[in-house]
Design an enzyme around this catalytic site. Structure first.
Site, PDB file in Angstrom:
ATOM      1  N   ASP A   1     -11.618  -0.775   6.134  1.00  0.00           N
ATOM      2  CA  ASP A   1     -10.837  -2.056   5.714  1.00  0.00           C
ATOM      3  C   ASP A   1     -11.705  -3.661   6.612  1.00  0.00           C
ATOM      4  O   ASP A   1     -11.161  -4.185   5.229  1.00  0.00           O
ATOM      5  CB  ASP A   1      -9.730  -1.904   6.734  1.00  0.00           C
ATOM      6  CG  ASP A   1      -8.302  -1.270   5.624  1.00  0.00           C
ATOM      7  OD1 ASP A   1      -8.533  -0.382   5.225  1.00  0.00           O
ATOM      8  OD2 ASP A   1      -7.338  -0.502   6.897  1.00  0.00           O
TER       9      ASP A   1
ATOM     10  N   ASP B   1     -16.461   5.342  14.701  1.00  0.00           N
ATOM     11  CA  ASP B   1     -15.126   5.202  13.977  1.00  0.00           C
ATOM     12  C   ASP B   1     -15.005   3.447  13.634  1.00  0.00           C
ATOM     13  O   ASP B   1     -14.176   3.658  14.019  1.00  0.00           O
ATOM     14  CB  ASP B   1     -14.459   6.359  14.089  1.00  0.00           C
ATOM     15  CG  ASP B   1     -13.075   5.860  13.172  1.00  0.00           C
ATOM     16  OD1 ASP B   1     -13.116   5.513  11.641  1.00  0.00           O
ATOM     17  OD2 ASP B   1     -11.868   7.386  13.658  1.00  0.00           O
TER      18      ASP B   1
ATOM     19  N   GLU C   1       0.574  -1.464   0.594  1.00  0.00           N
ATOM     20  CA  GLU C   1      -0.538   0.191   0.197  1.00  0.00           C
ATOM     21  C   GLU C   1       0.286   1.325  -0.236  1.00  0.00           C
ATOM     22  O   GLU C   1       1.795   0.899   0.279  1.00  0.00           O
ATOM     23  CB  GLU C   1      -0.705   0.258   1.298  1.00  0.00           C
ATOM     24  CG  GLU C   1      -0.187  -0.479   2.695  1.00  0.00           C
ATOM     25  CD  GLU C   1      -0.933   1.062   3.665  1.00  0.00           C
ATOM     26  OE1 GLU C   1      -1.346   1.981   3.190  1.00  0.00           O
ATOM     27  OE2 GLU C   1      -1.039  -0.402   4.590  1.00  0.00           O
TER      28      GLU C   1
ATOM     29  N   LYS D   1      -5.056  10.957   1.246  1.00  0.00           N
ATOM     30  CA  LYS D   1      -5.621   9.297   1.749  1.00  0.00           C
ATOM     31  C   LYS D   1      -6.722   8.825   0.847  1.00  0.00           C
ATOM     32  O   LYS D   1      -7.663   9.085   1.619  1.00  0.00           O
ATOM     33  CB  LYS D   1      -5.813   9.204   3.589  1.00  0.00           C
ATOM     34  CG  LYS D   1      -6.111   7.629   4.251  1.00  0.00           C
ATOM     35  CD  LYS D   1      -5.884   8.313   5.324  1.00  0.00           C
ATOM     36  CE  LYS D   1      -6.620   6.741   6.299  1.00  0.00           C
ATOM     37  NZ  LYS D   1      -6.813   7.216   7.377  1.00  0.00           N
TER      38      LYS D   1
ATOM     39  N   SER E   1     -13.242   1.219  10.733  1.00  0.00           N
ATOM     40  CA  SER E   1     -12.619   1.280   9.229  1.00  0.00           C
ATOM     41  C   SER E   1     -12.831   0.649   8.483  1.00  0.00           C
ATOM     42  O   SER E   1     -13.603  -0.537   8.142  1.00  0.00           O
ATOM     43  CB  SER E   1     -11.266   0.617   9.192  1.00  0.00           C
ATOM     44  OG  SER E   1     -10.265   1.034   7.460  1.00  0.00           O
TER      45      SER E   1
ATOM     46  N   LYS F   1      -4.047  -2.278  14.547  1.00  0.00           N
ATOM     47  CA  LYS F   1      -3.252  -1.377  14.923  1.00  0.00           C
ATOM     48  C   LYS F   1      -3.931  -1.267  16.448  1.00  0.00           C
ATOM     49  O   LYS F   1      -4.875  -1.360  16.736  1.00  0.00           O
ATOM     50  CB  LYS F   1      -3.370  -0.149  14.375  1.00  0.00           C
ATOM     51  CG  LYS F   1      -2.418  -0.136  13.242  1.00  0.00           C
ATOM     52  CD  LYS F   1      -1.718   1.599  12.493  1.00  0.00           C
ATOM     53  CE  LYS F   1      -3.272   1.510  11.308  1.00  0.00           C
ATOM     54  NZ  LYS F   1      -3.701   0.453  10.857  1.00  0.00           N
TER      55      LYS F   1
ATOM     56  N   VAL G   1      -5.443   0.518   3.608  1.00  0.00           N
ATOM     57  CA  VAL G   1      -5.828  -0.918   2.863  1.00  0.00           C
ATOM     58  C   VAL G   1      -6.591  -1.890   1.764  1.00  0.00           C
ATOM     59  O   VAL G   1      -6.997  -1.934   1.313  1.00  0.00           O
ATOM     60  CB  VAL G   1      -6.265  -1.955   3.957  1.00  0.00           C
ATOM     61  CG1 VAL G   1      -6.620  -3.058   4.019  1.00  0.00           C
ATOM     62  CG2 VAL G   1      -4.717  -1.860   5.070  1.00  0.00           C
TER      63      VAL G   1
END
Ligand code: PSU
Ligand code: MN
Length: 304
Positions: A142, A138, A25, A86, A140, A159, A106
């Protein structure tokens, strides 16, 4: 597809001959690490992938064109430029239609990789359910991407700035296989143990390749997360990282940071608090994932 996509000749040759290719990425370069470590890490990952028998393809959007595979100059551009967007699934059509440049998260990397048939992708840590998501919502993009797009993501877990327990629950709901590689515990990015066991465990590149083959041959669309623990010698002390994360989360909420800015803000704040320790760990875990991803891709295409 050529209307939108440029594939680097080396990558195209590998894809045409059914040889292993590993996607990388670009958000980790533009928003995840500072210069010059970001550029060095990106180049080292490409080298490690080659050494392990696959062709690297860093994925991004430049001036509205999808790029599968970047030149050294293009890598340098993503490592140094300040006005790169981003880009997750939602941003991709806008960045392309307006001719802008975007770094792929991702989710966006999975989409662009799968458009050209790349099946394996190495990153640092996948996005997930943020702490406090019960208020902020929130989560992601992903995670939803992993449930629909056929790319296997090799990461050091999600993470540790996230709510790992809720992230694992969400992935179960979405039907995404979550594998701990070589151990029972799901790793926590900077450290080897999140305190949660992964639902699944596999111990060799070939075992991962065969699980993905079974999934895709059965028409079970979507990807998987292969949680590859950071090597022991580079893992952070749990106390150090936990307290850095708490401080960084406090900084973020006091500065009113939210949305897509939160992850880059936290990573950079944690780096400051740990005097660079987290960056060193991040670099090594990404390289470790690049190595495993190449080995898995090589195993998958060895008898494909
Ligand atoms: N892994 C890293 N550093 C990063 C990321 C992953 O080691 O910066 C990026 C990835 O691009 C991932 C994104 O998709 O963080 C998650 O962002 P968000 O939480 O806004 O979805
Ligand atoms: Mn988010």
């Amino acid at each position: 597809m050529n209307k939108y996509i440029d594939v680097l000749p080396e990558v195209k040759a590998a894809l045409d001959s059914n040889a292993p290719v590993v996607a990388l990425e670009s958000t980790i370069i533009s928003h995840g690490m500072p210069y010059p470590q970001n550029l060095e890490c990106a180049k080292d990952c490409e080298m490690i992938i080659r050494e392990n028998g696959a062709t690297p393809a860093t994925v991004a959007v430049i001036n509205g064109r999808i790029k599968i595979g970047l030149s050294d100059e293009q890598l340098e551009y993503f490592a140094t430029s300040n006005d790169i967007i981003k880009c997750s699934r939602r941003d991709l059509p806008y960045v392309i239609s307006t001719g802008k440049s975007g770094a792929a998260t991702v989710s966006a990397t999975m989409i662009m990789a799968s458009l050209v048939g790349i099946r394996f992708f190495a990153t640092g840590g996948v996005g997930g359910v943020h702490r406090g998501a019960e208020d902020s919502m929130d989560i992601s993009a992903d995670l939803t991407e992993l449930s629909i797009t056929d790319v296997c993501v090799i990461s050091a877990g999600v993470k540790s700035i996230l709510d790992i327990g809720r992230t694992l629950e969400y992935l179960e709901t979405l039907g995404v296989p979550v594998v701990a590689y070589g151990q029972d515990q799901f790793p926590a990015f900077y450290t080897r143990d999140s305190g949660f066991n992964a639902a699944l465990r596999l111990d060799s590149p070939n075992e991962v390749a065969e699980m993905m083959r079974a999934k895709w041959e059965l028409g079970l669309s979507g990807g998987a997360i292969i949680g590859n623990p950071i090597p022991e010698e580079y893992a952070m002390q749990k106390d150090e990282i936990d307290s850095a994360i708490s401080t960084a989360l406090l900084n973020a909420s006091m500065s009113g940071i939210n949305g897509k800015e939160i992850t880059p803000f936290l990573l950079s704040s944690i780096k400051e608090i740990t005097k660079g320790h987290s960056l060193t760990a991040n670099i090594h875990l990404v390289q470790n994932n690049a190595r495993l991803a190449a080995q898995i891709a090589a195993a998958y295409f060895a008898d494909n």
